[in-house]
Design a protein around this motif. Structure first.
Motif, PDB file in Angstrom:
ATOM      1  N   MET A  25      30.963 -18.986 -60.048  1.00  0.00           N
ATOM      2  CA  MET A  25      30.448 -17.673 -60.412  1.00  0.00           C
ATOM      3  C   MET A  25      29.779 -17.708 -61.790  1.00  0.00           C
ATOM      4  O   MET A  25      28.771 -17.028 -62.026  1.00  0.00           O
ATOM      5  CB  MET A  25      31.575 -16.642 -60.407  1.00  0.00           C
ATOM      6  CG  MET A  25      32.135 -16.349 -59.019  1.00  0.00           C
ATOM      7  SD  MET A  25      30.848 -15.802 -57.865  1.00  0.00           S
ATOM      8  CE  MET A  25      31.800 -15.638 -56.355  1.00  0.00           C
ATOM      9  N   ALA A  26      30.331 -18.504 -62.697  1.00  0.00           N
ATOM     10  CA  ALA A  26      29.744 -18.626 -64.030  1.00  0.00           C
ATOM     11  C   ALA A  26      28.354 -19.256 -63.948  1.00  0.00           C
ATOM     12  O   ALA A  26      27.426 -18.852 -64.671  1.00  0.00           O
ATOM     13  CB  ALA A  26      30.661 -19.459 -64.921  1.00  0.00           C
ATOM     14  N   LYS A  27      28.201 -20.224 -63.057  1.00  0.00           N
ATOM     15  CA  LYS A  27      26.895 -20.858 -62.875  1.00  0.00           C
ATOM     16  C   LYS A  27      25.878 -19.867 -62.324  1.00  0.00           C
ATOM     17  O   LYS A  27      24.713 -19.863 -62.726  1.00  0.00           O
ATOM     18  CB  LYS A  27      27.031 -22.061 -61.938  1.00  0.00           C
ATOM     19  CG  LYS A  27      27.751 -23.257 -62.551  1.00  0.00           C
ATOM     20  CD  LYS A  27      27.871 -24.400 -61.553  1.00  0.00           C
ATOM     21  CE  LYS A  27      28.592 -25.596 -62.171  1.00  0.00           C
ATOM     22  NZ  LYS A  27      28.766 -26.693 -61.178  1.00  0.00           N
ATOM     23  N   LEU A  28      26.315 -19.031 -61.390  1.00  0.00           N
ATOM     24  CA  LEU A  28      25.417 -18.014 -60.830  1.00  0.00           C
ATOM     25  C   LEU A  28      24.992 -17.028 -61.916  1.00  0.00           C
ATOM     26  O   LEU A  28      23.826 -16.627 -61.997  1.00  0.00           O
ATOM     27  CB  LEU A  28      26.110 -17.262 -59.684  1.00  0.00           C
ATOM     28  CG  LEU A  28      26.352 -18.036 -58.393  1.00  0.00           C
ATOM     29  CD1 LEU A  28      27.168 -17.200 -57.408  1.00  0.00           C
ATOM     30  CD2 LEU A  28      25.030 -18.458 -57.747  1.00  0.00           C
ATOM     31  N   ALA A  29      25.948 -16.623 -62.759  1.00  0.00           N
ATOM     32  CA  ALA A  29      25.640 -15.686 -63.841  1.00  0.00           C
ATOM     33  C   ALA A  29      24.656 -16.302 -64.832  1.00  0.00           C
ATOM     34  O   ALA A  29      23.751 -15.621 -65.337  1.00  0.00           O
ATOM     35  CB  ALA A  29      26.928 -15.280 -64.550  1.00  0.00           C
ATOM     36  N   LYS A  65      22.352 -18.271 -64.212  1.00  0.00           N
ATOM     37  CA  LYS A  65      21.027 -18.254 -63.590  1.00  0.00           C
ATOM     38  C   LYS A  65      20.459 -16.843 -63.469  1.00  0.00           C
ATOM     39  O   LYS A  65      19.401 -16.640 -62.881  1.00  0.00           O
ATOM     40  CB  LYS A  65      21.096 -18.895 -62.199  1.00  0.00           C
ATOM     41  CG  LYS A  65      21.409 -20.385 -62.211  1.00  0.00           C
ATOM     42  CD  LYS A  65      21.514 -20.924 -60.787  1.00  0.00           C
ATOM     43  CE  LYS A  65      21.845 -22.415 -60.789  1.00  0.00           C
ATOM     44  NZ  LYS A  65      21.993 -22.944 -59.403  1.00  0.00           N
ATOM     45  N   GLY A  66      21.202 -15.886 -64.006  1.00  0.00           N
ATOM     46  CA  GLY A  66      20.739 -14.511 -63.962  1.00  0.00           C
ATOM     47  C   GLY A  66      21.093 -13.764 -62.691  1.00  0.00           C
ATOM     48  O   GLY A  66      20.598 -12.646 -62.466  1.00  0.00           O
ATOM     49  N   ARG A  67      21.943 -14.345 -61.861  1.00  0.00           N
ATOM     50  CA  ARG A  67      22.346 -13.690 -60.617  1.00  0.00           C
ATOM     51  C   ARG A  67      23.360 -12.581 -60.917  1.00  0.00           C
ATOM     52  O   ARG A  67      24.199 -12.706 -61.803  1.00  0.00           O
ATOM     53  CB  ARG A  67      22.979 -14.702 -59.644  1.00  0.00           C
ATOM     54  CG  ARG A  67      22.063 -15.836 -59.240  1.00  0.00           C
ATOM     55  CD  ARG A  67      21.080 -15.405 -58.168  1.00  0.00           C
ATOM     56  NE  ARG A  67      21.769 -15.182 -56.914  1.00  0.00           N
ATOM     57  CZ  ARG A  67      22.048 -16.151 -56.040  1.00  0.00           C
ATOM     58  NH1 ARG A  67      21.735 -17.399 -56.300  1.00  0.00           N
ATOM     59  NH2 ARG A  67      22.645 -15.839 -54.897  1.00  0.00           N
ATOM     60  N   ARG A  68      23.289 -11.501 -60.157  1.00  0.00           N
ATOM     61  CA  ARG A  68      24.190 -10.377 -60.351  1.00  0.00           C
ATOM     62  C   ARG A  68      25.625 -10.762 -59.961  1.00  0.00           C
ATOM     63  O   ARG A  68      25.837 -11.448 -58.958  1.00  0.00           O
ATOM     64  CB  ARG A  68      23.721  -9.191 -59.504  1.00  0.00           C
ATOM     65  CG  ARG A  68      24.469  -7.904 -59.779  1.00  0.00           C
ATOM     66  CD  ARG A  68      23.855  -6.754 -58.995  1.00  0.00           C
ATOM     67  NE  ARG A  68      23.981  -6.976 -57.554  1.00  0.00           N
ATOM     68  CZ  ARG A  68      23.520  -6.133 -56.636  1.00  0.00           C
ATOM     69  NH1 ARG A  68      22.865  -5.059 -57.007  1.00  0.00           N
ATOM     70  NH2 ARG A  68      23.689  -6.392 -55.348  1.00  0.00           N
ATOM     71  N   ALA A  69      26.583 -10.303 -60.742  1.00  0.00           N
ATOM     72  CA  ALA A  69      27.994 -10.604 -60.443  1.00  0.00           C
ATOM     73  C   ALA A  69      28.374  -9.991 -59.106  1.00  0.00           C
ATOM     74  O   ALA A  69      27.936  -8.893 -58.755  1.00  0.00           O
ATOM     75  CB  ALA A  69      28.889 -10.049 -61.541  1.00  0.00           C
ATOM     76  N   ARG A  70      29.181 -10.704 -58.332  1.00  0.00           N
ATOM     77  CA  ARG A  70      29.654 -10.214 -57.034  1.00  0.00           C
ATOM     78  C   ARG A  70      31.077 -10.680 -56.803  1.00  0.00           C
ATOM     79  O   ARG A  70      31.596 -11.561 -57.493  1.00  0.00           O
ATOM     80  CB  ARG A  70      28.749 -10.714 -55.904  1.00  0.00           C
ATOM     81  CG  ARG A  70      28.725 -12.225 -55.728  1.00  0.00           C
ATOM     82  CD  ARG A  70      28.048 -12.606 -54.423  1.00  0.00           C
ATOM     83  NE  ARG A  70      27.877 -14.048 -54.268  1.00  0.00           N
ATOM     84  CZ  ARG A  70      28.826 -14.873 -53.876  1.00  0.00           C
ATOM     85  NH1 ARG A  70      30.049 -14.403 -53.630  1.00  0.00           N
ATOM     86  NH2 ARG A  70      28.590 -16.159 -53.730  1.00  0.00           N
TER      87      ARG A  70
END
Length: 283
Positions: free
Chosen positions: A110-114, A116-121
């Protein structure tokens, strides 16, 4: 005595394909095992399908299992990317640990997604297990409302459903899946006595006799106490008949209805009335 038991309905093959297809949508797998038979209730196909996917293993029905052996199984099964939690779904014990464990396993992802600018889910979890291991009841209790159809018969959940657990998880319920062939007859026996396979596909009388023999060897005093027997007949057929007679399970002519007595033994074992037992021992 070995008892050959096999049960692999067509819908289970379909369910296996559905699990494989949905796997790419989930972050972590939540696999339910029966705490009484952690080894025998672990579907080897599920391990193959999941590969290195992070996993939370739930030792469900821990209230029916030997507490010391449940702790030993927790220690044995836990490893990198695998968290193990003992759960009593009826009382809700252990359930609060599940979201924590799942989110911990996917925190780095999830930290990697964040980054990259991805919305938290919410973390997405797939709930897996063999029939009648208690998946639907587990989800209902975890979610806090009646979210899925439940029942006490194997194979109630036929399709897949997404259920949102407010704030922390999304759960994908899947049908119970067995595997095509039980190589070890002991595995088939243990799945039968714990209710994972339908009674229509095995000889209830023979399975109950084998279980009764095991119970006598494991905890004879409990059998005496439960069925008010002064002595235990060394012949298991005779012992089953004695139990039936003590419970008034008679047919015309005064003979004992041994099949009815066999059903009683299985029922009371499954309900924990005969004590807390773990049939699989950590190796």
């Amino acid at each position: 005595m070995d008892i050959q038991i096999q049960w692999f309905p067509g819908h289970m093959a379909k369910a296996r394909r559905q699990v494989q297809e949905a796997l790419k949508l989930v972050d972590v797998a939540v696999e339910l095992l029966d705490a009484r038979i952690p080894l025998s209730s672990e579907n080897p196909m599920i391990g193959q399908i999941l590969g290195n996917k992070p996993r939370v293993i739930i030792l469900n029905k821990s209230d029916l299992a030997d507490p010391g052996l449940t702790k030993a199984w927790q220690k044995k099964l836990e490893r990198d990317q695998v968290k193990v939690i003992a759960v009593d779904t009826l009382k809700g014990e252990g359930l609060k640990e599940v979201p924590k464990a799942a989110n911990l396993l996917v925190a780095e992802q999830m930290a990697k997604l964040a980054a990259k600018g991805r919305r938290a889910r919410a973390a997405r979890c797939m709930v897996l297990g063999i029939p009648n291991v208690g998946k639907s009841s587990f989800i209902n209790r975890l979610v806090g409302r009646r979210a899925t159809k439940t029942g006490d018969l194997p194979g109630v959940t036929k399709g897949q459903q997404w259920i949102r657990l407010e704030g922390s998880l999304e759960l994908l319920d899947t049908p119970g899946i067995l595997w095509p062939k039980f190589e070890d007859p002991q595995v088939g026996f243990k799945l039968a006595v714990t209710g994972a396979v339908k009674e229509q596909v095995f000889d209830v009388y023979e399975v109950a006799l084998k279980l009764l023999q095991w119970l006598v060897e494991t905890n004879p005093e409990k059998i005496k106490e439960r069925y008010r027997l002064t002595d235990l007949n060394p012949d298991r057929v005779g012992l089953l008949s004695d139990i039936g007679a003590r419970r008034g399970m008679l047919v015309s002519g005064g003979a004992v209805d041994e099949l009815k007595a066999a059903h009683l033994i299985l029922k009371e074992f499954r309900e924990g009335t005969l004590g807390r037992y773990t049939l699989d021992l950590p190796r």
